[in-house]
Design a protein around this motif. Structure first.
Motif, PDB file in Angstrom:
ATOM      1  N   UNK A 124      -5.468  -4.639 -12.413  1.00 34.73           N
ATOM      2  CA  UNK A 124      -5.773  -4.575 -10.978  1.00 34.73           C
ATOM      3  C   UNK A 124      -6.849  -3.513 -10.742  1.00 34.73           C
ATOM      4  N   UNK A 151       2.022  -0.948  -9.421  1.00 28.29           N
ATOM      5  CA  UNK A 151       1.498  -2.050  -8.627  1.00 28.29           C
ATOM      6  C   UNK A 151       0.937  -3.127  -9.543  1.00 28.29           C
ATOM      7  N   UNK A 152       0.285  -2.668 -10.601  1.00 23.88           N
ATOM      8  CA  UNK A 152      -0.333  -3.635 -11.503  1.00 23.88           C
ATOM      9  C   UNK A 152       0.703  -4.548 -12.110  1.00 23.88           C
ATOM     10  N   UNK A 153       1.849  -3.974 -12.429  1.00 28.44           N
ATOM     11  CA  UNK A 153       2.819  -4.811 -13.121  1.00 28.44           C
ATOM     12  C   UNK A 153       3.743  -5.557 -12.176  1.00 28.44           C
ATOM     13  N   UNK A 160       8.253  -3.573   3.489  1.00 23.44           N
ATOM     14  CA  UNK A 160       8.730  -4.758   2.773  1.00 23.44           C
ATOM     15  C   UNK A 160       8.009  -6.007   3.258  1.00 23.44           C
ATOM     16  N   UNK A 161       7.616  -6.859   2.291  1.00 25.37           N
ATOM     17  CA  UNK A 161       6.985  -8.135   2.635  1.00 25.37           C
ATOM     18  C   UNK A 161       7.858  -8.956   3.571  1.00 25.37           C
ATOM     19  N   UNK A 167       3.112  -6.291  -8.714  1.00 27.63           N
ATOM     20  CA  UNK A 167       2.690  -6.647  -7.357  1.00 27.63           C
ATOM     21  C   UNK A 167       2.871  -8.114  -7.002  1.00 27.63           C
ATOM     22  N   UNK A 168       3.143  -8.956  -7.985  1.00 23.84           N
ATOM     23  CA  UNK A 168       3.411 -10.327  -7.589  1.00 23.84           C
ATOM     24  C   UNK A 168       4.863 -10.465  -7.185  1.00 23.84           C
ATOM     25  N   UNK A 169       5.660  -9.470  -7.570  1.00 24.55           N
ATOM     26  CA  UNK A 169       7.066  -9.475  -7.203  1.00 24.55           C
ATOM     27  C   UNK A 169       7.106  -9.058  -5.750  1.00 24.55           C
ATOM     28  N   UNK A 170       7.354  -9.951  -4.828  1.00 22.55           N
ATOM     29  CA  UNK A 170       7.164  -9.534  -3.449  1.00 22.55           C
ATOM     30  C   UNK A 170       8.131  -8.428  -3.097  1.00 22.55           C
ATOM     31  N   UNK A 191       0.530   4.167  -9.629  1.00 18.96           N
ATOM     32  CA  UNK A 191      -0.327   3.006  -9.349  1.00 18.96           C
ATOM     33  C   UNK A 191      -0.136   1.934 -10.399  1.00 18.96           C
ATOM     34  N   UNK A 217      12.462  -2.357  -0.628  1.00 19.01           N
ATOM     35  CA  UNK A 217      11.933  -1.663   0.539  1.00 19.01           C
ATOM     36  C   UNK A 217      10.434  -1.414   0.423  1.00 19.01           C
ATOM     37  N   UNK A 235       0.909 -11.038   5.706  1.00 19.33           N
ATOM     38  CA  UNK A 235       1.675 -10.120   4.857  1.00 19.33           C
ATOM     39  C   UNK A 235       0.906  -9.815   3.576  1.00 19.33           C
ATOM     40  N   UNK A 263       3.974  -1.800  -2.039  1.00 20.94           N
ATOM     41  CA  UNK A 263       3.045  -2.506  -1.180  1.00 20.94           C
ATOM     42  C   UNK A 263       2.082  -1.518  -0.540  1.00 20.94           C
ATOM     43  N   UNK A 264       0.929  -2.068  -0.109  1.00 24.66           N
ATOM     44  CA  UNK A 264      -0.114  -1.216   0.464  1.00 24.66           C
ATOM     45  C   UNK A 264       0.376  -0.423   1.664  1.00 24.66           C
ATOM     46  N   UNK A 279      -0.087  -6.061   2.730  1.00 24.60           N
ATOM     47  CA  UNK A 279       0.719  -5.432   1.686  1.00 24.60           C
ATOM     48  C   UNK A 279       0.212  -5.518   0.263  1.00 24.60           C
TER      49      UNK A 279
END
Lengths: 668, 204, 103
Positions: free
Chosen positions: A552, B4-6, B24-25, B8-11, B1, B15, A203, B19-20, A207
């Motif tokens: 990032x 994502x920087x802020x 959803x993770x 992206x650790x929030x999984x 974008x 929905x 994942x 994410x890339x 992701x």
């Protein structure tokens, strides 16, 4: 989330003093407070930071490497001379079983997990993995499993059925001690760790890649780890079934491997090897990934044929599920099955060969820098090829009939595993040590480390080809003078050479340990980019900050870091340096994100693991213990579910405010 | 974008907008898990198929299976899949009371199924088929037992979910959590579809 | 989400309509009834194939519609069906070596 009971007064909630990070906790379950980011042992016990977990994995894995190595030395001591009296037959069985089990499940896989945990998020430009608490759980479950497995030594004897634990030999009749039970439970728990880890990393890769990083711009190490995770996620359930069936038989009287009831011993073999064969690719692919980073860096050339290296890795993974019965050629499968699996096994040599050629062509025409990391990488290419060649002879079923269960097989897998996997891991140690610990391992000691390991390895395992072909079976606890045979270069001679070689190998490992100790004592810091590397993990400080990247990165190329340092000169069509690594990192710091949320530490992974351990011991020692373990697991699960994965903003001191990143406690 | 920087650790709970893949993770993780479960149940089913006819002691499958009873059980589980998907549907519509209603019915149907299994096991045991009686017995109970435990865990998850929703302590996206538990539930149903045919309807 | 009658092919982001799901459930129930009928009615040589086909149809229907795989990203299908495919492959091969499929 109940934050109403917290009062934030200046100086108590957010207190960054002397680089220490102290935050106020929120509550979960109304009764249990979330752990606070402290320093010291608690920081490690409750961490969910992939870098810390990587270091923990690596440390524990290395300890098990030594344990497994000592077990090997006992074996070689026993077999050095005729009529060896170092180990009884029973102890010998335990020794080779635990040597293999420890090396595979408690050293190799976790060490690869160490590298994957530390570097995969960095290589894809992420700040952590997809599920940080599950990541911590994987580590603690691994440790629990490893401890249970080795507890057997002190609780009635270790497992003694060989690392593939064939039933019915491993059943209650022929293996009555609790050793096999510990083996089953230890592996079952460690297996859950790997399964969870595999889902986590897949994942993460799917992701959490940095913007612009398509799959075909990912570093090869990341790709190989991805393939490994797919291998694990689909092969682990099969050994789970095998272990469950064996456990049911041993502990609850089921009849799965009871031949008198009509059972077929081949059921175990199939279930085990359907897992067992993908497992060997799980072992080697991370090493392949590591040297796919090292070889280009120290050849000052990009990896040759990146798409081929990636696709061959993926095909090895896929075809790896179709060859398992080549471990069963002499088991009575019948000619049709044997023929089919023989051909499939020959096929899988092809993608591996593709990789070897790509690595060689990477070095061809390059400006080779023979650093310690590079030596180990080149060593892998050569030694794995040797191991692969003997492997090809095994694929030919008729010749395997002569080789199977002899030392020729032992030679094969030690060449691919030690010469291949271990050398790859050591290459990784020397390559990435400066990034993880901010210090360079000593290159001179690295050279001694390398040469002793190469010489020792070849002395230890080379003669095994001869011994095997001459007829020495595996797992034979003693050999006699008469069996030694005549002439100078007889069984006895080669066994002695092999044993001496194993000790030379051990000295090589010792050099590494000395190197680590020396390096730790040495205050000299490493430069940020000592190897002029190519991939994203180097656009960080050494060691990286808690949040990895101040900003990032946006990715435009494969080998993004290289392309930020070097551009093509239009006139001369050569690569010209336009920036250093240090400059790039400073630039990132200057443009740091204002608001970074990192996942918070948690008690639950550790607690849940303890519960699983107790649950497992209950299978051996009684149902009341199982109930206790189960309750701990249940309680931890609920606590986990009710705890927010990302703590409230007030819970966490952002590493970056107003564009200035704060220094968080460095590691190592 | 910049998002994502802020974050992206929030999984990616909402929905997977950050994410890339845009997915959803949690959902990716669940489908991976279910994919791996195919290999788990496949192993148990294969063991059963190999050993179903090996009956040195005790009753044979044909002597012991009660197809009408198991058919009703299967129907109950099948209908629980319907009620589950209606719960997911309600959750997407943010209709909390309907969601809870359908979750409750699903849990009840699931518990009924488990009850049916328990009844079946005890009946078989009384009729002479124990876990240790024969290879058929060991593999039958292992396979259906594993399945039954999966259903039970599902029921517990459903009840827990209802409790957590009621207490408003749900972390993350509520509709997604219901959907994910739904995926697990349907998978357990789908495994039973296979078991019902291979174990019960096709005699050895 | 409306509850007006919609066809099964109606792919909305958050699922089919409730009526659609009920339709699927009815079909599944009918197939189940047909499966059970094999216990009472002699299907002759069609017995095994029809049971297996019905099993597969029910499996795919639950996965595609109830689990929404048909309407979701193909990545989910890839992950799940790879697992399923590998399971079918390895276990069929293993059973074949036991001569399971030879009469």
């Amino acid at each position: 989330m109940s934050t109403n009971e917290l009062t934030l007064t200046p100086g108590n909630a957010l207190d960054v003093a002397k680089g220490k990070l102290v935050v106020a906790p929120t509550q979960s379950l109304g009764a249990v407070r979330r752990p606070v980011n402290t320093t010291g042992w608690r920081e490690w016990l409750f961490t969910v930071d992939h870098k810390k977990l990587g270091i923990m994995y690596g440390t524990v894995a290395f300890v098990f490497f030594i344990v497994g190595g000592v077990e090997a030395l006992f074996i070689r001591l026993q077999l050095a001379l005729p009529d060896g009296r170092i180990l009884s037959a029973d102890k010998y069985n335990q020794m080779f079983t635990m040597h293999a089990t420890t090396m595979i499940f408690l050293f190799a896989m976790p060490m690869a997990a160490a590298f994957a945990n530390y570097f995969l998020p960095l290589q894809i430009g992420a700040r952590d993995v997809a599920f940080p608490r599950l990541n911590a759980l994987s580590f603690w479950l691994f440790l629990t499993g490893g401890l249970i497995l080795n507890a057997s030594w002190f609780l009635g004897g270790a497992a003694d059925g060989g690392w593939f634990m064939y039933a019915p030999n491993s059943g209650p009749v022929f293996s009555p001690s609790n050793g096999v039970d510990f083996w089953i439970l230890g592996l079952q728990i460690a297996g859950i760790a790997s399964l969870i880890g595999s889902i986590n990393l897949i994942v993460t890769v799917l992701n959490m890649r940095a913007p612009g990083m398509t799959l075909m711009k990912m570093p090869v190490f990341t790709w190989m780890i991805l393939v490994v995770q797919f291998l694990l996620v689909f092969s682990l359930p099969v050994i789970t079934v095998a272990l469950v069936l064996l456990m049911f038989q041993r502990s609850y009287g089921a009849t799965f491997f009871d031949v008198s009831q009509g059972a077929d011993p081949l059921l175990w073999q199939h279930l085990f090897w359907i897992f067992g064969h993908p497992e060997v690719y799980v072992l080697i692919l991370p090493a392949f990934g590591i040297i796919s980073e090292v070889l280009p860096t120290f050849s000052r050339k990009p990896l040759f044929g990146y798409p081929f290296v990636v696709f061959s890795g993926a095909s090895i993974g896929l075809v790896g599920f179709g060859v398992w019965a080549h471990h069963m050629f002499a088991s009575g499968l019948g000619p049709v099955s044997v023929a089919v699996f023989s051909m499939a096994t020959m096929a899988i040599a092809i993608p591996t060969g593709v990789k070897i050629f790509n690595w060689i062509l990477t070095m061809w025409g390059g400006k080779i820098w023979y650093s310690a990391a590079m030596k180990f990488a080149i060593g892998l290419v050569i030694l794995f090829t040797i191991g692969g060649l003997s492997g090809v002879t095994h694929a030919v079923a008729p010749s395997d009939t002569q080789q199977t269960d002899t030392y020729y097989i032992v030679a094969h897998f030690h060449y691919v595993l030690f010469g291949g996997m271990v050398f790859g891991l050591f290459s990784g140690f020397y390559y990435w040590w400066p990034k993880v610990f901010g210090k360079m391992l000593n290159e001179k000691l690295g050279s001694w480390n390398f040469w002793f390991m190469v010489i020792g390895m070849n002395m230890a395992f080379g003669p095994m080809h001869i011994l095997g072909l001459q007829g020495q079976p595996r797992r034979m606890y003693v050999w006699t003078e008469a069996r030694g045979g005549e002439g100078l270069f007889n069984f006895g001679f080669w066994n002695m050479v092999s044993s001496i070689g194993s000790f030379i190998l051990a000295i090589g490992v010792l050099f590494f340990i000395i190197n680590v100790i020396k390096t730790t004592r040495n205050p000299e810091r490493a430069p940020l980019d000592p190897w002029d590397a190519r991939t994203l993990e180097w656009i960080t400080t050494s060691p990286p900050k808690v949040h990895n990247f101040d900003r990032i990165p946006v990715v435009h190329h494969l080998d993004e870091f290289f392309h930020r340092k070097y551009e093509e000169d239009e006139a001369t069509h050569t690569m010209k340096q336009v920036a250093t690594g240090e400059e790039l990192v400073r630039a990132e710091e200057a443009a740091a994100d204002a608001d970074i949320h990192m996942p918070g530490p948690s008690y639950w992974p550790l607690l849940l693991s303890i519960g699983m351990g107790v649950l497992g011991m209950g299978v051996i020692y009684g149902t009341p213990i199982m109930v206790v373990g189960g309750l701990i697991v249940l309680f931890s699960s609920y606590g986990w579910v009710l705890e927010p994965s990302v703590p409230d903003a007030i819970d966490f001191d952002t590493p970056s405010t107003d564009g200035h990143t704060k220094e968080i406690t460095p590691v190592g | 974008m910049a998002d994502i920087a802020t974050h992206d650790t929030d999984h990616a709970t909402d929905h997977g907008h950050h994410s890339s893949t845009g997915l959803s993770n949690n959902k990716l993780a669940m489908w991976l898990f279910l994919g791996s479960e195919c290999l788990l149940f496949g192993g148990l089913i294969s063991t059963y198929m190999l050993y179903r006819g090996r009956v040195q002691n005790g009753p044979h499958p044909s002597q012991i299976y009660d197809i009408p009873f198991t058919s009703v059980s299967s129907f109950v589980l099948l209908m629980s899949s319907l009620t589950m998907v209606l719960a997911v549907s309600s959750a997407h519509r943010k209709d909390d009371s309907k969601t809870n209603l359908w979750l409750t019915i699903t849990a009840l149907l699931g518990a009924t199924f488990v009850g049916g299994q328990v009844y079946e096991f005890t009946t078989f045991y009384r009729e002479g088929l124990g876990f240790t009686t024969s290879l058929f017995g060991s593999s039958f109970y292992s396979l259906t037992g594993f399945h039954g435990v999966h259903v039970s865990v599902g029921v517990i998850m459903l009840l827990s979910l209802m409790g957590i929703i009621k207490k408003n302590k749900i972390t993350g996206d509520k509709a997604e959590v219901v959907e994910l538990i739904g995926l697990y539930w349907h998978f357990v149903d789908v495994v039973w579809i296979v078991i019902f045919t291979l174990v019960y309807l096709i005699p050895s | 989400m409306t509850t007006a009658t919609e066809t099964h092919e109606d792919a909305q982001e958050h699922g089919m309509s409730d009526a659609g799901y009920i339709k699927i459930a009815i079909i599944l129930a009918l197939i189940t009834a047909l499966e059970v009928s094999t216990y009472y009615v002699d299907f002759g040589p069609l017995f095994m194939p029809s049971l297996l086909i019905m099993m597969v149809v029910k499996f795919v229907m639950v996965v595609s519609y109830f689990m929404h795989l048909k309407f979701d990203s193909k990545i989910f299908s890839f992950l799940f069906y790879t697992g399923l495919g590998l399971a079918l492959f390895v276990y069929f091969a293993a059973l074949a070596t036991f001569k399971f499929f030879i009469a």
